[in-house]
Write an enzyme that holds these catalytic residues in place. Structure first.
Site, short mmCIF file in Angstrom:
data_model
loop_
_atom_site.label_atom_id
_atom_site.label_comp_id
_atom_site.label_asym_id
_atom_site.label_seq_id
_atom_site.Cartn_x
_atom_site.Cartn_y
_atom_site.Cartn_z
N HIS A 30 0.82 -1.23 0.00
CA HIS A 30 0.00 0.00 0.00
C HIS A 30 0.85 1.27 0.00
O HIS A 30 0.31 2.37 -0.18
CB HIS A 30 -0.93 0.03 1.21
CG HIS A 30 -2.04 -0.96 1.16
ND1 HIS A 30 -2.87 -1.10 0.08
CD2 HIS A 30 -2.44 -1.89 2.07
CE1 HIS A 30 -3.75 -2.06 0.32
NE2 HIS A 30 -3.50 -2.56 1.52
N HIS B 222 -6.57 -6.94 -0.61
CA HIS B 222 -6.66 -5.49 -0.80
C HIS B 222 -5.77 -5.09 -1.99
O HIS B 222 -4.66 -5.60 -2.13
CB HIS B 222 -6.19 -4.75 0.46
CG HIS B 222 -6.98 -5.09 1.69
ND1 HIS B 222 -6.59 -6.09 2.55
CD2 HIS B 222 -8.14 -4.58 2.16
CE1 HIS B 222 -7.49 -6.16 3.54
NE2 HIS B 222 -8.43 -5.27 3.32
#
Length: 309
Positions: free
Chosen positions: A125, A164
């Protein structure tokens, strides 16, 4: 197949608030699974600490300084609501980078066919200039850049099956034709990126979003219809896996109901690609996975398949 696993006790010293899903117990659960005799042939090495120059392969210096400024002398500090740092967190993050880079060096030196790096905090991320989603620096991106800079690699493929979306990796390589980024992930879900039409400046971003409450069939079909054809077309010299195991059906943060066998299957497919195009070279980096039983099962099967080839 020769497989190396890089680990380091410093990863347990990255502390987060009580109840946070990205906790040291994740690695303790994996270590318990690795005590089984089937892992006896696994070569386990201590990951070296990376340096600040390696961070700059994927992030500008201002990002590095911003991360360093958040590291507390004691207690816990925060980048944002879910991304926290303790006094040992910078050393842990740099050691995650060191492990990723050592893994790349090992597969190009012929010391191993493939490598798994059991590190935390995770990395996918982390955007060029933003720490977020439990991540400080983007380990996969730094590993890819290191392979290009030091080993002369022309084409690197990063495959991210964390539940994710790897927005950070996508951000870093959006304009780069030399790196293929493929991601399967639940959508809608944090961080909100990863639609099919997000394909990068050169078409080297391949997103395969999955709807909530789907399972093995949909995951495998996305892999077969989008990820594998892109890899065949790209013909990578190195395959890097952002190996998150939070798409497991036990995981509390998402609703993609995979089993450990799905990760075993996907690992095998990527090993096949690496066998055809990249002399078996695969580097796998731990990302998410927050149910301890699901993580231990899935990562264990993943490592077994790496060992088996």
């Amino acid at each position: 197949m020769t497989t190396i696993l890089y680990e380091n006790p410093i990863f347990l010293e990255h502390q987060v608030p009580e109840g946070h899903p990205e906790r040291p117990d994740r690695l303790r659960a994996l270590n318990l699974a690795l005590e089984h005799e089937r892992f006896a042939p696994l070569k386990r090495l201590k990951a070296p600490q990376g340096n600040e120059d390696l961070v700059l392969l994927a992030h500008p210096e201002e990002h590095l300084r911003a991360v360093m400024a958040v590291i507390p002398e004691e207690g816990i500090n925060s980048f944002e609501a879910d991304t926290h740092a303790s006094p040992a967190s910078l050393q842990a993050a740099l050691t995650g980078i060191g492990g990723a880079v050592a893994a790349v060096d090992a597969v190009f030196a012929g010391e191993a066919d493939n490598v798994f790096v059991a590190s935390r905090p995770p990395g996918h991320h982390a955007e060029k200039t933003k720490a977020m989603g439990f991540c400080f620096f983007n380990n996969a991106a730094i590993a890819a850049r290191h392979a290009q800079r030091i080993h002369g690699v022309e084409r690197v493929a990063i495959v991210d099956w964390d539940v994710h979306h790897g927005n950070g990796t996508q951000d870093i390589f959006w304009d780069d034709a030399s790196v293929l980024f493929c991601s399967t992930h639940q959508m809608p879900l944090y961080p909100g990126t990863g639609a099919k039409d997000e394909d990068g400046r050169h078409g080297t971003i391949v997103n395969a979003p999955l709807s909530p409450d789907t399972g093995s069939e949909h995951f495998r079909e996305a892999f077969k219809s989008r990820v594998l054809p892109a890899l065949e077309n790209f013909r990578p010299d190195l395959v890097i896996i952002s190996a998150g195991f939070d798409a497991h059906h036990r995981d509390p943060l998402a609703q993609i109901n995979l089993t450990g066998e799905d990760f075993d299957w996907a690992t095998g497919k990527l090993l096949d690609v690496a066998g055809r195009y990249s002399a078996n070279r695969v580097v796998s980096l731990l990302e998410g996975g927050y149910d301890l039983v699901g993580l231990a099962e899935s990562a264990g099967l993943h490592i077994q398949r790496l060992m088996r080839g």
